[in-house]
Enzyme design. Structure first.
Site, PDB file in Angstrom:
ATOM      1  N   ASP A   8       0.873  -1.176   0.000  1.00  0.00           N
ATOM      2  CA  ASP A   8       0.000   0.000   0.000  1.00  0.00           C
ATOM      3  C   ASP A   8       0.912   1.229   0.000  1.00  0.00           C
ATOM      4  OD1 ASP A   8       0.918   0.221   2.617  1.00  0.00           O
ATOM      5  OD2 ASP A   8      -1.072   0.203   3.555  1.00  0.00           O
ATOM      6  N   HIS A   9       0.320   2.396   0.196  1.00  0.00           N
ATOM      7  CA  HIS A   9       1.100   3.646   0.183  1.00  0.00           C
ATOM      8  C   HIS A   9       2.196   3.635   1.253  1.00  0.00           C
ATOM      9  CE1 HIS A   9      -2.249   3.907   2.949  1.00  0.00           C
ATOM     10  NE2 HIS A   9      -1.573   4.797   3.653  1.00  0.00           N
ATOM     11  N   GLY A  66       2.246  -0.601   6.280  1.00  0.00           N
ATOM     12  CA  GLY A  66       2.913   0.144   7.350  1.00  0.00           C
ATOM     13  C   GLY A  66       3.496  -0.775   8.410  1.00  0.00           C
ATOM     14  N   GLY A  68       2.790  -4.314   8.232  1.00  0.00           N
ATOM     15  CA  GLY A  68       2.808  -5.677   7.673  1.00  0.00           C
ATOM     16  C   GLY A  68       1.659  -6.519   8.201  1.00  0.00           C
ATOM     17  N   ILE A  69       0.982  -6.009   9.227  1.00  0.00           N
ATOM     18  CA  ILE A  69      -0.049  -6.820   9.895  1.00  0.00           C
ATOM     19  C   ILE A  69      -1.302  -6.970   9.026  1.00  0.00           C
ATOM     20  CG2 ILE A  69      -1.585  -6.963  11.892  1.00  0.00           C
ATOM     21  CD1 ILE A  69       0.611  -5.493  13.515  1.00  0.00           C
ATOM     22  N   GLY A  70      -1.786  -5.858   8.490  1.00  0.00           N
ATOM     23  CA  GLY A  70      -2.990  -5.926   7.654  1.00  0.00           C
ATOM     24  C   GLY A  70      -2.760  -6.826   6.446  1.00  0.00           C
ATOM     25  N   MET A  71      -1.593  -6.689   5.828  1.00  0.00           N
ATOM     26  CA  MET A  71      -1.257  -7.535   4.681  1.00  0.00           C
ATOM     27  C   MET A  71      -1.283  -9.006   5.075  1.00  0.00           C
ATOM     28  SD  MET A  71      -0.726  -5.930   1.873  1.00  0.00           S
ATOM     29  CE  MET A  71      -0.040  -4.497   1.024  1.00  0.00           C
ATOM     30  N   HIS A  98      10.305 -24.103   8.660  1.00  0.00           N
ATOM     31  CA  HIS A  98       9.265 -24.791   9.432  1.00  0.00           C
ATOM     32  C   HIS A  98       7.852 -24.608   8.882  1.00  0.00           C
ATOM     33  CE1 HIS A  98      11.778 -25.012  13.415  1.00  0.00           C
ATOM     34  NE2 HIS A  98      12.450 -25.421  12.358  1.00  0.00           N
ATOM     35  N   HIS A 133       7.591 -31.021  10.290  1.00  0.00           N
ATOM     36  CA  HIS A 133       6.975 -29.741   9.890  1.00  0.00           C
ATOM     37  C   HIS A 133       5.990 -29.946   8.733  1.00  0.00           C
ATOM     38  CE1 HIS A 133       9.651 -27.825  12.663  1.00  0.00           C
ATOM     39  NE2 HIS A 133      10.678 -28.430  12.080  1.00  0.00           N
TER      40      HIS A 133
HETATM   41  C1  RB5 Z   1      -2.020   2.471   6.633  1.00  0.00           C
HETATM   42  O1  RB5 Z   1      -2.138   3.630   7.369  1.00  0.00           O
HETATM   43  C2  RB5 Z   1      -1.802   1.291   7.562  1.00  0.00           C
HETATM   44  O2  RB5 Z   1      -2.938   1.048   8.297  1.00  0.00           O
HETATM   45  C3  RB5 Z   1      -1.397   0.063   6.761  1.00  0.00           C
HETATM   46  O3  RB5 Z   1      -0.286   0.356   6.001  1.00  0.00           O
HETATM   47  C4  RB5 Z   1      -1.042  -1.155   7.573  1.00  0.00           C
HETATM   48  O4  RB5 Z   1      -0.117  -0.868   8.564  1.00  0.00           O
HETATM   49  C5  RB5 Z   1      -2.158  -1.972   8.032  1.00  0.00           C
HETATM   50  O5  RB5 Z   1      -1.986  -3.029   8.645  1.00  0.00           O
END
Ligand code: RB5
Length: 147
Positions: A8-9, A66, A68-71, A98, A133
């Site tokens: 993302d951005h 930002g 990596g969690i949302g991805m 693993h 594994h």
């Molecule tokens: C964007 O502001 C942010 O929420 C996104 O990049 C990411 O960190 C989500 O998990």
């Protein structure tokens, strides 16, 4: 090996930097976006890249937002994908050995570029070791195939 890249951005700048590692390793890749730093939704790129990995169009995917969690959350919703959020070199190696992960997620606002480059190199260069594994990952796949 062919890699699909997505961000993302908030992950755009790190994604640009990581291309030099892929070039250095002579690994083929396509950047599936985003292509600028205008605010966008990480989920769109996570799902696009992950579906292309799951279908076999790409061998592996690298996703950067930002944190990596949302991805990572979105990518793991795609059947056939095992995505890992990696912030250090030890986990980069272990998540291949693993977990046989096929998508790597990195937080562009969390991990510095030099560590991120090492993470990518190690993750791309490490093989799944199988054995016990294989059985453990197999249980995840069996569950995934059931739901
Ligand atoms: C964007 O502001 C942010 O929420 C996104 O990049 C990411 O960190 C989500 O998990």
């Amino acid at each position: 090996m062919k890699i699909a890249l997505g961000s993302d951005h908030a992950g755009y700048d790190l994604k640009q930097m990581l291309k030099s590692v892929l070039d250095e390793l002579k690994i083929e890749y396509d950047d599936l976006g985003t292509h600028d730093t205008i605010s966008c939704d990480y989920s769109d790129y996570a799902i696009m890249v992950s579906e292309k990995v799951a279908s076999g169009e790409y061998d592996r995917g690298i996703l950067i937002c930002g944190t990596g969690i949302g991805m990572c959350i979105a990518s793991n919703k795609v059947k056939g994908v095992r995505a890992a959020l990696v912030e250090n070199i030890y986990s980069a190696r272990l998540t291949r050995e693993h977990n046989n992960t096929n998508v790597l997620c990195i937080g562009g606002r969390v991990v510095g570029p030099e560590i991120a480059k090492e993470i990518v190199k190690i993750w791309l260069g490490t093989e799944f070791i199988g054995g016990k594994h294989e059985r453990r990952v197999g249980k995840i796949t069996a569950y995934e195939n059931k739901i």
